[in-house]
Design a protein around this motif. Structure first.
Motif, PDB file in Angstrom:
ATOM      1  N   SER A 252      27.569  -3.465  -2.678  1.00  0.00           N
ATOM      2  CA  SER A 252      28.166  -2.193  -2.300  1.00  0.00           C
ATOM      3  C   SER A 252      29.656  -2.352  -1.955  1.00  0.00           C
ATOM      4  CB  SER A 252      27.298  -1.601  -1.183  1.00  0.00           C
ATOM      5  OG  SER A 252      28.028  -1.033  -0.208  1.00  0.00           O
ATOM      6  N   GLU A 269      27.282   3.946  -1.264  1.00  0.00           N
ATOM      7  CA  GLU A 269      27.286   2.657  -0.561  1.00  0.00           C
ATOM      8  C   GLU A 269      25.921   2.358   0.046  1.00  0.00           C
ATOM      9  OE1 GLU A 269      30.516   3.364   2.257  1.00  0.00           O
ATOM     10  OE2 GLU A 269      31.182   1.299   1.936  1.00  0.00           O
ATOM     11  N   THR A 273      22.994  -0.455  -1.566  1.00  0.00           N
ATOM     12  CA  THR A 273      22.512  -1.551  -0.722  1.00  0.00           C
ATOM     13  C   THR A 273      20.982  -1.607  -0.751  1.00  0.00           C
ATOM     14  OG1 THR A 273      24.389  -1.168   0.732  1.00  0.00           O
ATOM     15  CG2 THR A 273      22.627  -2.545   1.617  1.00  0.00           C
TER      16      THR A 273
END
Ligand code: FAD
Ligand code: FES
Ligand code: FES
Lengths: 286, 163
Positions: A252, A269, A273
């Motif tokens: 990310s 983001e 992840t």
């Protein structure tokens, strides 16, 4: 649809000649991207459509005598999904194909069309990049083979000329100690906020440490690439939740450093992840 | 733009057609042959109202150019009934109230036929995946899934009797 000349190519050679002589031409495979583009009618509308959908020699999946897996570009996503050869040697490519669109789209849409259309959300591409696949392009001028990681140059952009026909996709089978996975956010293509996905491969040595790690996110980077930063931190380690989460965070961070911050970054983001962690978990723990 | 010659079988009948190459299979069915059971919805592959079988597999007829069906066998909703009898899928759709406005129904039936031809005993999940390319604005899908389940049973019974 605006008019165009329609040419049914009886052979690969004829398809290449037609594309050269009637340029600008577009090859027609399953039509699931091209027909939408033609109906929209904007941009550089082709003068001719060269129909390659009858070329049986461009279909099918086989193991070659030199130990590679070779896929004909006209192989449909349904065929990729149900191929025993792929399930055994590159199962995440089958899984990725099985998430595409709907049964109707999978029955018509081809892997060649997916690669050549080069949308950032093309689902067969992350596994193909992780496999180190190469594509062979043919035109009246000859043939060339390029690794897929050098093929794409941006969303909907690749280095093939308009008259070059994709004739084959090939790669080495995954070593038998490796496990692969593909995860994708959301099932329906209509969900357009994000089409993030992750293709992953993990292989372990005899001591249960990670000896092979490949991570390729989809729709995350401007151009597909392996997330080498995250792969490096996995090598030589024993698998754990903490390690997989840290690898997800690393992917990310890399995504943000390549794309910069945009309105969707905060969401992407967090999601990337989790998708990376999930993809690694699905590969198993040796 | 020159017309092309297309030899094809539609609902078990042979045709020789001369479409414009920029016509779709959907255009041919509805405008040239009057087979208006197949519906024109989104025309971008999202709704499934235009679903037909090409060589036995479900496809969006709005995304197929007419010349591409040369040598292929097409089945539309009009070809589902045989010998004056509705297909078990059609009967179970009626029995389960799986038809409201009916716009999605021909496409749903064709996707369901592909599913049952290839997986005669589908799980609920398999049925949902099987019709995931068909949108219905009316039923909420529960009745449709039930109807397909029931049709699978009816077809299974029919097969046992015939054997
Ligand atoms: C409703 C819907 C949902 C979809 N969902 C997904 C999804 O979830 N994931 C996904 O990845 N894609 C999705 N797609 C996109 C599309 O189905 C795929 O990209 C498909 O693989 C395209 O293949 P095709 O054979 O239909 O290509 P075509 O439409 O025939 O061609 C696409 C492009 O590639 C070129 N081309 C095709 N074959 C060759 C060749 N051999 N050599 C040179 N050029 C060639 C054509 O000229 C054209 O520019 C969806 C599309 C629709 C309509
Ligand atoms: S009209 Fe073809 S999918 Fe909607
Ligand atoms: S019954 Fe109305 S759309 Fe399905």
């Amino acid at each position: 649809m605006k008019p165009f000349d329609y040419i049914q190519a009886p052979s690969i050679t004829d398809a290449c000649i037609a594309a050269a002589e009637h340029s600008p031409a577009k090859f027609l495979a399953g039509g699931t991207d091209l027909l939408i583009e033609l109906r929209r009618g904007n941009g550089n509308y082709p003068r001719s459509v060269v129909d390659i959908s009858f070329l049986h020699e461009l279909r099918g999946i086989e193991a070659t005598p030199d130990g590679l897996i070779r896929i004909g570009p006209l192989t449909t996503h349904s065929e990729l999904s149900s191929s025993a050869l792929l399930r055994k040697n590159a199962s995440f490519l089958s899984s990725a194909a099985s998430t595409i669109g709907s049964p109707q789209i999978r029955n018509r849409g081809t892997v060649g069309g997916n690669v050549m259309n080069s949308a950032a959300c093309a689902d067969t591409v992350p596994p193909l990049i992780a496999l180190g696949a190469s594509v062979t392009l043919q035109s009246v001028e000859g043939r060339r083979t390029i690794t897929l990681s050098d093929f794409f140059i941006g969303p909907y952009k690749n280095i093939a000329r308009g008259d070059e026909l994709l004739t084959s996709i090939s790669f080495s089978p995954l070593p038998s100690v490796c496990r692969s996975s593909f995860v994708k956010l959301g099932r329906r293509n209509a969900l357009s906020i994000s089409r993030l996905s992750v293709a992953a491969v993990l292989g372990y040595d005899r001591d249960g440490r990670i000896a092979d790690a490949r991570i390729v996110p989809g729709s995350a980077f401007p151009v597909w690439r392996r997330a080498r930063e995250a792969e490096q931190m996995l090598l030589g380690e024993e698998p754990s939740d903490k390690l997989f989460t840290a690898a997800g965070k690393r992917v990310s961070e890399a995504m943000v450093s390549y794309t910069g911050r945009r309105w969707s970054t905060e969401y992407k983001e967090a999601v990337i992840t989790i998708l990376v962690r999930r993809a690694l978990e699905m590969c198993g723990r040796g | 733009m020159t017309r092309v010659t297309v030899k094809t079988t539609i609902n078990h009948r042979k045709y020789e057609l001369a479409p414009d190459p920029n016509q779709t299979l959907l255009d041919i069915l509805r405008e040239e042959l009057g087979l208006t059971g197949t519906k024109r919805g989104c025309e971008i592959g999202q709704c499934g109202a235009c679903t037909v079988l090409i060589d036995g597999r479900a496809a969006n007829s709005c995304l197929v150019l007419a010349p591409q069906i040369d040598g292929k066998e097409i089945l539309t909703v009009e070809g589902l009934a045989s010998d004056g009898r509705l297909h078990p899928l059609q009967e179970s759709f009626m029995d389960h109230d799986a038809v409201h406005c009916g716009f999605c129904t021909p496409g749903m039936l064709m996707s369901a036929k592909d599913l049952l031809d290839h997986a005669p005993h589908p799980s609920e999940e398999e049925i949902r995946v099987g019709i995931s390319g068909n949108l219905c604005r009316c039923t909420g899908y529960v009745q449709i899934v039930d109807a397909i389940h029931d049709a699978a049973e009816r077809l299974g019974k029919k097969e046992r009797i015939e054997n």
